[in-house]
Design an enzyme around this catalytic site. Structure first.
Site, mmCIF file in Angstrom:
data_model
loop_
_atom_site.group_PDB
_atom_site.id
_atom_site.type_symbol
_atom_site.label_atom_id
_atom_site.label_comp_id
_atom_site.label_asym_id
_atom_site.label_seq_id
_atom_site.Cartn_x
_atom_site.Cartn_y
_atom_site.Cartn_z
ATOM 1 N N CYS A 189 -45.130 -67.789 -55.540
ATOM 2 C CA CYS A 189 -46.494 -67.464 -55.098
ATOM 3 C C CYS A 189 -47.536 -67.510 -56.203
ATOM 4 O O CYS A 189 -48.619 -68.081 -56.023
ATOM 5 C CB CYS A 189 -46.517 -66.105 -54.417
ATOM 6 S SG CYS A 189 -46.224 -64.680 -55.506
ATOM 7 N N ASP A 229 -52.448 -69.042 -47.845
ATOM 8 C CA ASP A 229 -51.228 -68.631 -48.539
ATOM 9 C C ASP A 229 -50.212 -69.763 -48.464
ATOM 10 O O ASP A 229 -49.551 -69.947 -47.441
ATOM 11 C CB ASP A 229 -50.663 -67.366 -47.908
ATOM 12 C CG ASP A 229 -49.577 -66.717 -48.752
ATOM 13 O OD1 ASP A 229 -49.024 -67.401 -49.625
ATOM 14 O OD2 ASP A 229 -49.279 -65.520 -48.536
ATOM 15 N N HIS A 284 -47.140 -60.088 -54.883
ATOM 16 C CA HIS A 284 -47.472 -61.365 -54.255
ATOM 17 C C HIS A 284 -48.947 -61.664 -54.509
ATOM 18 O O HIS A 284 -49.755 -60.747 -54.696
ATOM 19 C CB HIS A 284 -47.195 -61.286 -52.748
ATOM 20 C CG HIS A 284 -47.509 -62.540 -51.995
ATOM 21 N ND1 HIS A 284 -46.894 -63.741 -52.264
ATOM 22 C CD2 HIS A 284 -48.385 -62.789 -50.970
ATOM 23 C CE1 HIS A 284 -47.364 -64.662 -51.441
ATOM 24 N NE2 HIS A 284 -48.271 -64.123 -50.652
#
Length: 279
Positions: free
Chosen positions: A70, A124, A108
């Site tokens: 991420c 995302d 994250h």
């Protein structure tokens, strides 16, 4: 990110430069990213340092045609979007794990993106199996996506009884929900990429991190499904949810799958790090 670097990144995605920073253009870039740039944690098991700096990420994702997790994927995608004229904020989140417990701070990284139309979207491309398209940030009802039904909701107390926090200007934290299950709790205070360094270090070194205990390389397929190589197990999930799993044979088959399915050329097969080691 300068214009030449942005153009090279767009070529990596197989995308043309958008004429304007619209929601439609973001939607296309988001899906192309999920199809082209794998979500993978191979660097952890290959002994490669995770460096959260734009040049290092460009060298890895664009130059070496690798993927990442991420912090790398959303961090670099955010820089690309900013270079294309979008207003981008990096947001921190904590992922819901076993028994619904929240993970570490800076667990994250996700993106709040403002388009030329003025609406904010939650982008995302670094959560693995997640929404194929950006989610409307301010919408509190169900949002239908090829990957499921999503909801962005104001966060209540977590299962441990800790109340939802507040982000910038007193705004409440948000829970991102997929098919009724909470995925992560999102802060609304903008962050800088360097703020996530400790989280990236923890996930790449701690025996408690699932990234140090397993190998994963995964991407969305052209038909809307997903293909994932976990160690030597190749799992293909069709758009309708049907799964096929098979065990790969020798090292050549594993390396060939990395190369042919994910576009990643490796000199040797990565193996899971000993979770008791921290070096």
């Amino acid at each position: 990110m300068n214009s030449a670097q942005a153009d090279a990144y767009l070529r990596r995605l197989g995308a043309a430069r958008p004429e304007r920073p619209t929601a439609g253009a973001l939607r296309e870039l988001h899906l192309r990213h999920l199809r082209t740039v794998p979500f993978e944690n191979l660097s952890i098991h290959l002994g490669e340092e995770i460096v959260l700096e734009e040049k290092a990420l460009l060298d890895k994702v664009v130059g070496a045609r690798r993927g990442g997790f991420c912090y790398e994927l959303n961090g670099l995608f955010g820089a690309l979007l900013a270079a294309l004229g979008y207003e981008v904020q990096l947001l921190a989140a904590r992922v819901y794990g076993d028994e619904g417990r929240l993970g570490i701070p800076y667990d994250h990284l996700a993106l709040r993106v403002r388009t030329v139309e003025g609406g904010d979207l939650l982008a995302d491309v670094g959560f693995g199996a997640h929404s194929h398209h950006p989610l409307a940030f301010a919408e509190r009802g169900d949002q239908t996506d090829p990957a499921g039904t999503f909801r962005v909701a104001e966060a209540g107390p977590d299962p441990a009884g800790v109340p939802g926090g507040t982000g910038s200007a007193g705004a409440a934290d948000l829970d991102v929900v997929r098919d009724g299950g909470r995925q992560y709790r999102l802060e609304t205070r903008p962050r800088a990429l360097g703020d996530f360094t400790a989280g990236a270090w923890w996930h790449s070194t701690s025996p408690r991190s699932h990234f140090t205990r397993s190998l994963v390389c995964s991407r969305v397929t052209e038909d809307g499904g997903r293909i994932t190589l976990g160690g030597r197990t190749l799992t293909t999930t069709a758009a309708g949810g049907r799964k096929e799993t098979r065990e790969l044979g020798g090292d050549e088959e594993v390396l060939g799958t990395y190369r042919e399915v994910f576009g990643i050329g490796l000199s040797g097969v990565p193996t899971v790090r000993n979770p008791s080691r921290r070096d």
